[in-house]
Design an enzyme around this catalytic site. Sequence first.
Site, PDB file in Angstrom:
ATOM      1  N   SER A 264       3.493   6.131   6.125  1.00  0.00           N
ATOM      2  CA  SER A 264       2.948   4.797   6.345  1.00  0.00           C
ATOM      3  C   SER A 264       2.242   4.223   5.129  1.00  0.00           C
ATOM      4  O   SER A 264       2.142   3.007   4.982  1.00  0.00           O
ATOM      5  CB  SER A 264       1.975   4.823   7.528  1.00  0.00           C
ATOM      6  OG  SER A 264       1.001   5.845   7.353  1.00  0.00           O
TER       7      SER A 264
ATOM      8  N   HIS B 101      -5.781   2.869   6.846  1.00  0.00           N
ATOM      9  CA  HIS B 101      -4.657   2.539   5.964  1.00  0.00           C
ATOM     10  C   HIS B 101      -5.067   1.432   4.985  1.00  0.00           C
ATOM     11  O   HIS B 101      -5.953   0.631   5.285  1.00  0.00           O
ATOM     12  CB  HIS B 101      -3.443   2.070   6.783  1.00  0.00           C
ATOM     13  CG  HIS B 101      -2.709   3.192   7.437  1.00  0.00           C
ATOM     14  ND1 HIS B 101      -3.114   3.743   8.626  1.00  0.00           N
ATOM     15  CD2 HIS B 101      -1.577   3.858   7.071  1.00  0.00           C
ATOM     16  CE1 HIS B 101      -2.271   4.709   8.967  1.00  0.00           C
ATOM     17  NE2 HIS B 101      -1.339   4.806   8.036  1.00  0.00           N
TER      18      HIS B 101
END
Length: 272
Positions: free
Chosen positions: A41, A248
Amino acid sequence: MARTRTATLLAGLVAGAVVALGLGAPAQAAAGEHYVSLGDSYASGVGAGSYTAESGGCKRSLNAFPQLWANANAPASYRSVACSGAKTGDVVNSQLSALSSTTTLVSVVIGGNDVGFANIMTTCALAGTNACLAAVTNAENLARTSLPGWLDNVYNGIKNRAPNADVVVLGYPTFYQLGTPICLGLSEQSRAKINSGINLANDIISAAAARHGFTFGDVRPPFIGHQLCSGDKWLHAVNFADIGVSYHPTANGQSGGYLPVFRSAATLAAKS
């Protein structure tokens, strides 16, 4: 006539100086590149928004560093097969097929899911300091014993499938700026332990890259001052409305953190 010759000479000298300084070379060099992005990711761009429809659950973002590099350098071909949630086994089984003997540049970000980044952060956010410390310690033990071999499988596969490629391996940013007087959420002890675990993972990834002759891009330095608990975050904190983006990089983290590191590492790899 003399003025024309002088102007022509000066133009040539300026152009030569630009190339010598590397100001005009990268785009020219990249024009012939056949670039493939692999990984999880952090490579697909989860958290950066603007996901492509074709990527589905892999959530490949138009703001991810591989796409940004391709936009700026116009390589001969570019393909990202990076996917949210990918582990080393997924790269081997599902992503390496994107490579070939014509591939000239590869980037890969992998390893975090193998040692359970997501589960660790869930435990730390919900179960308190002692459980957090234990979860990170368990992950560190797994990283020491198993991650090197898992990474070797990936890197051997890249070499076999793309023998002519320069390969850039990128790591992960540490999540927290420590020592800030006010930072809600996890304890300082938990934050320090998480950072320590990420540092260990990066050390193992860097060592594995070196064993295979790949270039390691360390993204930790540019994220300093932009971690969680800082005033200018390039990482998402826990987001219960969209839990997948938690921890993230934001779009700024991709463009300001990952992209310049990849750009420099790709240039270095091409020269080596």
